[in-house]
Scaffold this motif. Structure first.
Motif, PDB file in Angstrom:
ATOM      1  N   ILE A  77      -5.912  10.519  -2.198  1.00  0.00           N
ATOM      2  CA  ILE A  77      -5.710  11.109  -3.214  1.00  0.00           C
ATOM      3  C   ILE A  77      -6.514  12.580  -2.922  1.00  0.00           C
ATOM      4  N   PRO A  78      -5.693  13.804  -2.929  1.00  0.00           N
ATOM      5  CA  PRO A  78      -6.375  14.678  -2.770  1.00  0.00           C
ATOM      6  C   PRO A  78      -7.147  15.545  -3.916  1.00  0.00           C
ATOM      7  N   TYR A  79      -8.368  15.999  -3.745  1.00  0.00           N
ATOM      8  CA  TYR A  79      -9.111  16.411  -4.783  1.00  0.00           C
ATOM      9  C   TYR A  79      -8.381  17.419  -5.832  1.00  0.00           C
ATOM     10  N   ASP A 116       0.809  -1.017  -0.033  1.00  0.00           N
ATOM     11  CA  ASP A 116       0.127  -0.062   0.019  1.00  0.00           C
ATOM     12  C   ASP A 116       0.977   1.172   0.012  1.00  0.00           C
ATOM     13  N   PHE A 117       1.725   1.239   0.752  1.00  0.00           N
ATOM     14  CA  PHE A 117       2.778   2.298   0.725  1.00  0.00           C
ATOM     15  C   PHE A 117       3.476   2.789  -0.593  1.00  0.00           C
ATOM     16  N   TRP A 118       3.970   1.628  -1.378  1.00  0.00           N
ATOM     17  CA  TRP A 118       4.331   1.940  -2.553  1.00  0.00           C
ATOM     18  C   TRP A 118       3.193   2.330  -3.592  1.00  0.00           C
ATOM     19  N   LEU A 119       1.987   1.823  -3.303  1.00  0.00           N
ATOM     20  CA  LEU A 119       1.174   2.424  -4.357  1.00  0.00           C
ATOM     21  C   LEU A 119       0.878   3.620  -3.986  1.00  0.00           C
ATOM     22  N   GLN A 120       0.898   4.042  -2.709  1.00  0.00           N
ATOM     23  CA  GLN A 120       0.710   5.659  -2.497  1.00  0.00           C
ATOM     24  C   GLN A 120       1.755   6.401  -3.053  1.00  0.00           C
ATOM     25  N   SER A 163      -9.536  14.967   0.568  1.00  0.00           N
ATOM     26  CA  SER A 163      -9.179  13.910  -0.212  1.00  0.00           C
ATOM     27  C   SER A 163     -10.269  12.690  -0.483  1.00  0.00           C
ATOM     28  N   LEU A 164      -9.696  11.987  -1.823  1.00  0.00           N
ATOM     29  CA  LEU A 164     -10.675  10.877  -2.214  1.00  0.00           C
ATOM     30  C   LEU A 164      -9.864   9.840  -1.546  1.00  0.00           C
ATOM     31  N   ALA A 165     -10.640   8.850  -0.901  1.00  0.00           N
ATOM     32  CA  ALA A 165     -10.078   7.625  -0.199  1.00  0.00           C
ATOM     33  C   ALA A 165     -10.246   6.460  -1.079  1.00  0.00           C
TER      34      ALA A 165
END
Ligand SMILES: Nc1ncnc2c1ncn2[C@@H]1O[C@H](COP(=O)(O)OP(=O)(O)O)[C@@H](O)[C@H]1O
Ligand SMILES: [Mg+2]
Lengths: 289, 235
Positions: free
Chosen positions: A138-140, A2-6, A130-132
């Motif tokens: 993900i900040p709008y 998840d970390f790397w996806l972010q 942000s979009l979760a």
């Protein structure tokens, strides 16, 4: 995982910012053969215009002031080309470099006079949301930049191919004399191209102001980044800035984790040099004569 | 009245004079050829006529108007198109985009019809219409350059070095195209290295040497001229 996806998501979003601010720079370079050193300061002006409209009694939303920025800075860019740069277009490359450097200094100092050097920010209610997406945040406002960068790129590419003016701009970038033989009035097309470029820089400024604090001195760094992105993406490809922007964003995002934030810039430039050593025409550049 | 009339034209590059009192004319419906060795001033004459090289002295009249000192777009707008030496296509544009650039100044509704006509005359271009012009073969590039010039529906087509780098078969094809467009009302000013071929399609011709016109006459007269026969026809 998840970390790397972010990290990857952050890279793409940052890439959107870089792409959006490089589209115009790349257009101006590719068509006019001008490396516009005032480019970043036009983004700065767009950000301040957005801020002034936002802090005015009308509290104009940045998304609404983006078209206003486009129009006003487009007009300013048109005049800059028509009155100043058109005089040296067939001269040495160095002259336009010098002239845009001078214009940049004027813009920065005017900015400091008008607005002081204190950092400003544009913060509508949605700017902190942000979009979760599963574990991703993900900040709008970042998402908006990426969407606009893709949208502008596609729209510009289509404009260049399917409209009369777009084809004239494209032709002018490839062969001045041949374009002029076709009936293209070069001084007008030069000014319209610069107007379009500076308008897009102003529009990028509106989105910049939503994402980062800014001062009148942000231009230099933005110009440098746009330069890198253009080299990375390759001149002469309408999708180059998008490709280059996303590549640079990704590299910086990953580098900030791997080598730490202090060495991000250095890493990015090392990678730029490596990529250009392998593909001198850039990631998306054509090797057509 | 002549379509193109050049009198006493002098021009050059920087301080270097290249053309000396050049005079030539093209009447409506004519194919006129300009013959001369490399450096004779043929290209410079064409560039002066189209406005890319500013004339120093003399007169250039096109279709009854003086075009002396006008910019290339103004001259193009009067109905004068050039197929430049080296073709000068927009290499990163498709063939069709190149052709549409040729019609840049036209505001009438006939552009589509002209495009169809160009594809009829030069069918290879239709096959290649989505291909980037820079990736065409030499012959196809010349076809594209001619097609692009025809898209303007010019009254006068100037062609500089028609056969340069072309296979003989393609050159013949291009010369046939010139004859077809002449029949459709476009006059032609042709610069061509292969003097034999040029004289075969031309009505009249001029011989240039050292930036001057040294001989003028009908194609038949030039063909029979002893000087032309030894210098340019190798007979
Ligand atoms: N761009 C230029 N700058 C300076 N001199 C040139 C240029 N182009 C042509 N010339 C000179 O002008 C003369 C005529 O050249 P040109 O018109 O190209 O002849 P041609 O087309 O008959 O071969 C030559 O001596 C050539 O060297
Ligand atoms: Mg020549």
């Amino acid at each position: 995982m998840d970390f790397w996806l972010q990290i990857v998501a952050n890279g793409l979003l940052l890439g959107g910012v870089y792409a959006l601010s490089a589209v115009a720079f790349s257009l101006e370079w590719g068509v006019l053969n001008i490396v516009n050193l005032a480019h970043g300061s036009f983004i700065m002006l767009g950000a301040y215009l957005t801020w002034m409209l936002f802090t005015s009694p009308l509290r104009v939303d940045p998304l609404l002031s983006a078209p206003v920025d486009f129009a006003l800075l487009g007009g300013l860019g048109f005049l800059m080309q028509r009155l100043l740069l058109n005089r040296v277009m067939r001269g040495q490359f160095f002259l336009t470099l010098l002239l845009t450097f001078g214009i940049d200094q004027v813009l920065v100092n005017t900015g400091i006079l008008l607005w002081t050097a204190d950092p400003r920010a544009v913060t509508p209610a949605y700017s902190s949301r942000s979009l979760a997406l599963g574990a991703l945040t993900i900040p709008y406002t970042r998402l908006a930049v990426l969407a606009v960068a893709v949208g502008i790129t596609v729209a510009l590419a289509s404009f260049m191919r399917h409209t009369r003016l777009g084809r004239a701009i494209n032709a002018t970038g490839m062969d001045l004399d041949a374009a002029s033989l076709m009936g293209v009035r070069l001084p007008v097309v030069f000014a319209l191209t610069m107007g379009l470029g500076c308008g897009l820089a102003g529009l990028a400024g509106a989105f910049y102001s939503l994402n980062f604090p800014f001062s009148p001195q942000i231009g230099g760094d933005l110009t440098l980044r746009a330069f890198v992105v253009t080299c990375l993406g390759g001149l002469g490809n309408m999708y180059g800035p998008l490709l280059g922007g996303l590549a640079l964003g990704m590299v910086e995002s990953v580098a900030s984790v791997v080598v730490g934030s202090g060495a991000v810039d250095a890493t990015a430039f090392v990678i730029l040099v490596l990529i250009l050593a392998l593909r001198p025409q850039g990631l998306g550049g054509r090797a057509v004569a | 009245m002549s379509l193109l009339e050049i009198r006493d034209l002098e021009a050059g590059y920087g301080a270097v004079q290249v053309l000396w009192r050049v005079a030539l004319r093209v009447d409506p419906g004519e194919i006129v050829t300009v013959i001369g060795n490399n450096g004779a001033g043929k290209t410079t004459t064409m560039l002066a006529v189209t406005g890319l090289v500013p004339p120093w002295r003399g007169e250039i009249a096109f279709d009854g108007r003086t075009v002396h000192g006008l910019e290339p777009p103004d001259i193009a707008g009067l109905g004068l198109a050039l197929v430049p030496q080296g073709r000068r296509l927009f290499g990163a544009m498709s063939v069709e985009e190149n052709l549409l650039m040729g019609a840049y100044l036209r505001r009438d509704r006939g552009v589509e019809a002209t495009l169809r006509r160009v594809y009829e005359i030069l069918p290879r271009l239709r096959e290649r219409r989505r291909q980037l012009a820079g990736t065409l073969s030499g012959g196809e590039q010349q076809m594209c350059a001619i097609g692009r010039a025809l898209m303007a529906r010019p009254k006068l087509l100037c062609v500089d070095e028609l056969s340069f780098g072309l296979a003989p078969r393609v050159t013949d094809e291009m010369l046939d195209v010139l004859v077809v467009i002449r029949a459709e009302g476009t006059s032609v000013l042709l610069v061509e290295q292969d003097v034999e071929l040029a004289l075969a399609v031309a009505d009249r011709g001029y011989v240039m040497e050292g930036g001057r016109v040294v001989l003028a006459g009908t194609a038949a007269e030039l063909y029979d001229d002893p000087g032309v026969r030894t210098a340019y026809l190798g007979l």
